[in-house]
Design an enzyme around this catalytic site. Structure first.
Site, PDB file in Angstrom:
ATOM      1  N   SER A  16       0.838  -1.202   0.000  1.00 22.40           N
ATOM      2  CA  SER A  16       0.000   0.000   0.000  1.00 22.40           C
ATOM      3  C   SER A  16       0.873   1.251   0.000  1.00 22.40           C
ATOM      4  O   SER A  16       0.658   2.184  -0.784  1.00 22.40           O
ATOM      5  CB  SER A  16      -0.911   0.011   1.234  1.00 22.40           C
ATOM      6  OG  SER A  16      -1.789  -1.094   1.233  1.00 22.40           O
ATOM      7  N   ARG A  39       0.440   8.041   5.519  1.00 18.70           N
ATOM      8  CA  ARG A  39      -0.596   7.333   6.257  1.00 18.70           C
ATOM      9  C   ARG A  39      -1.970   8.010   6.119  1.00 18.70           C
ATOM     10  O   ARG A  39      -2.998   7.341   6.130  1.00 18.70           O
ATOM     11  CB  ARG A  39      -0.220   7.233   7.744  1.00 18.70           C
ATOM     12  CG  ARG A  39       0.011   5.802   8.162  1.00 18.70           C
ATOM     13  CD  ARG A  39       0.487   5.668   9.594  1.00 18.70           C
ATOM     14  NE  ARG A  39       1.367   4.530   9.662  1.00 18.70           N
ATOM     15  CZ  ARG A  39       0.951   3.286   9.902  1.00 18.70           C
ATOM     16  NH1 ARG A  39      -0.295   3.008  10.157  1.00 18.70           N
ATOM     17  NH2 ARG A  39       1.818   2.294   9.918  1.00 18.70           N
ATOM     18  N   HIS A  42      -3.278   6.888   2.891  1.00 17.17           N
ATOM     19  CA  HIS A  42      -3.649   5.484   3.036  1.00 17.17           C
ATOM     20  C   HIS A  42      -5.036   5.344   3.659  1.00 17.17           C
ATOM     21  O   HIS A  42      -5.890   4.598   3.167  1.00 17.17           O
ATOM     22  CB  HIS A  42      -2.586   4.792   3.898  1.00 17.17           C
ATOM     23  CG  HIS A  42      -2.829   3.346   4.141  1.00 17.17           C
ATOM     24  ND1 HIS A  42      -3.105   2.843   5.389  1.00 17.17           N
ATOM     25  CD2 HIS A  42      -2.856   2.282   3.297  1.00 17.17           C
ATOM     26  CE1 HIS A  42      -3.271   1.531   5.307  1.00 17.17           C
ATOM     27  NE2 HIS A  42      -3.125   1.163   4.049  1.00 17.17           N
TER      28      HIS A  42
END
Lengths: 209, 209
Positions: A16, A39, A42
């Site tokens: 990812s 993040r 994400h």
């Protein structure tokens, strides 16, 4: 036929984050802020979010240092406090949401404001040096800024300002960015929310990916 | 000067939903699904999300009926279960997340899968007629589809399939949409997540806006 899919959690994270770093334009983020941006992208499932991210100088370093010193994380919503991965925290930091405190309903009525905003009044004893994470309510972020107009109000170490939505979100984050009462990061505009906010906290808490 | 902003929660919702209905193209959603779509857009802070939403025929009506009958809500993540507004639920429905059950770590190791997927094995006693809400882990949605390949597995009433991210999210939602083991809604592609999923549950639970 059963579906076959990647079942290794570490491999899923690795793939990812590699996809995000291949697709997103992260060049303007420094080494402390870049993993936070990754993040947040994400959690949103959205390359392009990076165009809406703003980090004030030193935000990532200051927020990390606060957690390393044992600072509490003060959250405006239980979806935020609940999402923080406790084992990533460097100092068994308290993660606090005061929204369900029995005093909040009266504080909201008395202050003529939302419960989300009124709940911040209960942060005062823990606010000095804290990491503040507002991931839901624009009213909470506006209320924080008004609290901090009083020089006697304790100062947080850093502020994640990511309320989401259509009324006050854009405006409250623009106000935080203009005031900068502490190092801060925001998602400009309507985007934001608890998942993106939790991602920022988890990235600040640990560099582990 | 303190900031002046809208402090009336009901007015904030009203203005937010009016903005969404003015800006988003909602014509293809029926009267049961439209309020669900509106709340999902609201949680994401993103007009345009509607282009990625898919509701199978009868999804909204079936899911509402299930909750009215007292069906539990089975969630893959605590950020989902924590976000459900309990007072909106029509029958004091149980909202369940099994991710922290002590059995999950062993189930994950034994099954060679993620904790998020393994936790679904503990849903079996409550799965018949339940509202399933997967708002985080693609592995959980794939695992559910594999469980439901067994005709002996209890059938949920309806499935919200909104895992988010870069590995397996798009693929697991496409698989749900192809299989349709129960009426379902999905967010196509990478977008999704706990906030959007919670919004769908809260909209199904009550028509109050």
């Amino acid at each position: 036929m059963p579906y076959d899919y990647e079942k290794d959690g570490a491999a899923i994270y690795r793939q990812s984050f590699a996809t995000i770093r291949a697709e997103a334009d992260l060049a303007r983020f420094d080494a402390n802020d870049e993993p936070i941006a990754v993040r947040m992208i994400h959690a949103a499932g959205m390359v392009g979010l990076e165009r809406h991210l703003r980090f004030s100088p030193g935000f990532g370093a200051t927020a990390r240092a606060a957690l390393a010193r044992g600072a509490p994380v003060l959250c405006d919503a239980h979806m935020v406090s609940e999402g923080v991965t406790r084992r990533r925290l460097p100092a068994r930091n308290d993660v606090i949401c005061t929204l369900r405190d029995p005093a909040v309903a009266d504080l909201a009525r008395g202050g003529g404001t939302t419960r989300s905003a009124a709940a911040l009044e209960l942060w005062r004893p823990r606010l000095a040096g804290a990491l503040v994470a507002i991931g839901n309510a624009p009213t909470a972020l506006f209320h924080l800024l008004n609290m901090l107009e009083d020089p006697a109000c304790p100062r947080p170490a850093a502020i994640i300002g990511c309320p989401v939505g259509f009324v006050g979100a854009m405006e409250s984050k623009a106000a935080l960015w203009a005031d900068q009462p502490a190092p801060c990061c925001i998602v400009e505009g309507r985007l934001g929310g608890s998942a993106i906010t939790v991602a920022a906290i988890n990235a600040i808490a640990s560099r582990a990916e």
